[in-house]
Design an enzyme around this catalytic site. Structure first.
Site, PDB file in Angstrom:
ATOM      1  N   GLU A  27      23.513  -2.556   9.330  1.00 51.62           N
ATOM      2  CA  GLU A  27      23.480  -1.094   9.255  1.00 51.62           C
ATOM      3  C   GLU A  27      23.699  -0.585   7.829  1.00 51.62           C
ATOM      4  OE1 GLU A  27      23.203   2.760   9.801  1.00 51.62           O
ATOM      5  OE2 GLU A  27      22.892   1.403  11.500  1.00 51.62           O
ATOM      6  N   THR A  46      17.394   3.502  11.991  1.00 50.77           N
ATOM      7  CA  THR A  46      17.637   2.211  12.638  1.00 50.77           C
ATOM      8  C   THR A  46      16.589   1.914  13.703  1.00 50.77           C
ATOM      9  OG1 THR A  46      20.024   2.349  12.250  1.00 50.77           O
ATOM     10  CG2 THR A  46      19.297   0.860  13.982  1.00 50.77           C
ATOM     11  N   HIS A  58      28.230   2.586   8.959  1.00 47.26           N
ATOM     12  CA  HIS A  58      27.386   3.740   9.277  1.00 47.26           C
ATOM     13  C   HIS A  58      27.981   4.991   8.648  1.00 47.26           C
ATOM     14  CE1 HIS A  58      24.948   6.597  11.469  1.00 47.26           C
ATOM     15  NE2 HIS A  58      24.293   5.621  12.074  1.00 47.26           N
ATOM     16  N   ASP A  76      18.771  -2.339   7.496  1.00 45.43           N
ATOM     17  CA  ASP A  76      17.831  -1.535   8.289  1.00 45.43           C
ATOM     18  C   ASP A  76      17.280  -0.325   7.542  1.00 45.43           C
ATOM     19  OD1 ASP A  76      20.224  -0.135   8.374  1.00 45.43           O
ATOM     20  OD2 ASP A  76      20.170   0.240  10.538  1.00 45.43           O
ATOM     21  N   HIS A  77      18.097   0.284   6.692  1.00 46.62           N
ATOM     22  CA  HIS A  77      17.632   1.446   5.917  1.00 46.62           C
ATOM     23  C   HIS A  77      18.669   1.742   4.841  1.00 46.62           C
ATOM     24  CE1 HIS A  77      20.615   3.865   8.108  1.00 46.62           C
ATOM     25  NE2 HIS A  77      20.127   3.352   9.220  1.00 46.62           N
TER      26      HIS A  77
END
Length: 627
Positions: A254, A298, A413, A472-473
């Site tokens: 994440e 995500t 996150h 993921d990003h």
């Protein structure tokens, strides 16, 4: 009743001017849009006007003061909510809302902490125009008077409105030709046609996409299949099937960006375990690997990994096209005797996963109900990564082998908060608390990955598995460029730097293989599916996918982003500027032109597959349209 000429409509004028000024101030203060010249600044100034003249001008048809005033106030409130919604969304996603995103209401509860951290006390000023209009209605004498506008004056009013609209569109087209064909570039649209017109255009685009699926009949597959097949490379004989019949564990890291790898903060290693893996003889580490997600973040990464197709430019495919037919990586593993699953300690309906995983033909979704979650072992978004890893390995031990499973971490996150006992390093010291905390949550996730490897070894699963990990990003958006410039030792973050910051870590760990090394190929998430399947000896020559095997000699150093940015081994195209990668300076734009054309074609074909739901007409066993 008395007749008044148009200039006497003081309440109407107040509504238009206050909302116009508020919108322009919001553009300047809340959205980080690059303005290159005075003409762009002028376009930014006038682009809300035509819409506001039209929408508030409808009040000219009301015959009573009460109905007119109620309409003006209601419209002002709705427009203020729309503007403020974009402001909050932009703070979190660095992007503008699309219609499908507005209907993702099932996610709102889970987004609570992130949304709350994006709201400030001074946001009440985004509703200043509403307050001023209410005061005007209450205290101005003219507001109590009913007015009837003569038809010829109404006609003149709306002719002027459309004249301003066409002026806006004409000037925008001179600044950015073919503007309305670039629906994926929302900042460009807002900058040129304005927030309100952008949302009208978005409604048109959504209607167009729905019609595209209804009209599709499979004939569109010819061009798509020809393009995909012409871009497939030959399999690498040395790596194809090297991990045959092993378990496959894919981990979504994440918000993890690559700048933390082999780096320090306050003299402390940020990712000590991942750093060791970059030099491990059983690990391939790709240091020029980019995320290719859009608004779905995500969920986009999940979609790309499973399908090697782009997410849409209008929201998460998990919502916009959840009913499509897919040929997922999980489906290919099913065909080869694997047990397929996802391990994620979150509500099964979040991001519509319970429905989409069925469409992907994933056999089992181990959601939050499969985990033991307490107040002590959870924080922020849910189960902490270390207990998540421990419990996930226990679940894996009961899976039929060989298995393919995807894991989705949570601790790192936004807004990157953590309990004191999980803060293994000190925070960074800048004026930006989000960036300061980010290093601590990344460090915790790194420790969780270390725990996963230890648990896999203890369980006996490690030696017969392949462990794949990808960021993921991005975690740090462009809204935090000042602090990022400080950390990276730069005067400022340029569009070139922003593109480079989209690099995320990508690891393929094959225990006891001894073939690992650091890889420098320019690659993206689109390439994960073919690369992993080929390592397992599963051919993808008939699959409609946009990525290529990273071990193939035919793999090209080329990554196209959902928002139109491009990276090659020598060039970067970002912010509509072509950069030389070696010097990091602007270069001749013609050098990027061929790559822009390639990127647009790739995005277009991917969108055709998704929007037309073309895989329902495709037979991946024959590589042809179904008969």
């Amino acid at each position: 009743m008395k007749f008044n000429k148009l200039p006497k409509h003081s309440i109407l004028v107040i509504a238009i001017i206050t909302t116009w000024i508020k919108t322009y101030i919001t553009y300047q203060s809340s959205f980080d849009m690059e303005i290159d010249n005075s003409m762009q600044q002028f376009i930014l100034l006038i682009n809300p006007l035509a819409f506001l003249l039209f929408i508030y001008g409808i009040s000219l048809f009301f015959k009573t003061a009460k109905r007119r005033n109620r309409y003006l106030i209601t419209t002002s409130v709705i427009l203020s909510i729309l503007v403020y919604g974009n402001v909050v969304f932009y703070r979190f996603f660095n992007d503008f809302i699309t219609l499908p995103v507005l209907f993702q209401t099932s996610n709102f509860g889970d987004l609570g902490n992130s949304a709350t951290s994006s709201i400030n006390w001074y946001d009440v000023f985004y509703f200043t125009d509403v307050v001023l209009l209410i005061l005007a209605v209450k205290f101005l004498p003219k507001a109590k008077e009913a007015t009837i506008t003569k038809p010829n004056l109404r006609r003149t009013y709306f002719v002027l409105t459309f004249a301003i609209l066409f002026l806006n569109l004409g000037l925008a087209e001179t600044q950015r030709p073919q503007l309305l064909t670039r629906s994926f570039d929302r900042e460009l649209l807002v900058k040129n046609i304005g927030t309100y017109n952008y949302h009208l255009y978005d409604i048109f685009i959504q209607s167009k996409f729905h019609a595209q699926r209804a009209m599709a009949d499979g004939s569109e597959l010819t061009d798509v299949t020809n393009y995909v097949k012409s871009n497939q490379g030959e399999n690498n004989k040395k790596t194809f099937g090297v991990a045959k019949k092993r378990n496959v564990i894919i981990i979504s890291l994440e918000s993890t960006q690559n700048f933390v790898i082999n780096n320090k903060v306050n003299g402390q290693e940020i990712t000590p375990f991942l750093n060791k893996l970059t030099k491990d003889k059983d690990t391939f580490y790709f240091d020029n690997f980019y995320h290719q997600t859009g608004l779905g973040k995500t969920s986009d990464a999940e979609f790309i990994v499973e399908n090697s197709l782009y997410g849409t430019g209008r929201g998460s495919v998990f919502f916009t096209n959840s009913g499509n037919t897919f040929n997922s990586m999980a489906e290919r593993f099913n065909e080869n005797g694997y047990f397929t699953s996802v391990l994620h300690a979150n509500n099964k309906s979040f991001w519509n996963r319970d429905m989409v995983y069925q469409a992907f033909n994933i056999k089992k979704f181990y959601d939050v109900e499969s985990y033991h979650v307490t107040d002590e072992n959870s924080a922020n978004w849910g189960l902490k990564d270390i207990p998540y890893m421990d419990q996930s390995v226990e679940i894996m031990k009961s899976m039929p082998q060989p298995f393919y499973t995807r894991m989705i971490t949570l601790s790192n996150h936004f807004p990157f908060t953590s309990d004191e006992e999980d803060q293994l390093i000190k925070p960074y010291t800048s004026d930006d608390n989000t960036v300061n905390r980010y290093f601590q949550t990344v460090r915790y996730t790194d420790e969780a990955i270390k725990e996963l490897f230890k648990d896999l070894k203890a369980s006996g699963l490690y030696d017969n598995s392949v462990i794949v990990m990808y960021g993921d990003h991005y975690g740090i958006s462009e809204n935090h460029n000042k602090a990022m410039a400080q950390y990276l030792g730069k005067d400022a973050i340029t569009p070139f730097d922003t593109a480079q910051l989209q690099r995320v870590p990508f690891f393929i760990h094959i225990p006891n293989s001894g073939i690992g090394k650091q890889m420098h190929e320019v690659a993206g998430q689109m390439d994960i599916r073919p690369t992993v399947l080929h390592l397992l000896g599963i051919d993808t020559k008939n699959d409609l996918q946009m990525g290529t095997d990273l071990f193939s000699k035919d793999h090209k150093d080329f990554v196209a982003f959902r928002d139109g940015r491009i990276v090659t081994d020598k060039l970067v195209y970002a912010g509509e500027v072509c950069y030389d990668k070696a010097t990091e300076q602007k270069t001749d734009s013609s050098k990027c032109s061929p790559y822009i054309e390639q990127a647009n074609k790739k995005l277009d074909y991917s969108d055709k597959i998704i929007n037309g739901d073309l895989l329902r007409f495709y037979d991946n066993k024959t590589g042809e349209a179904k008969k």
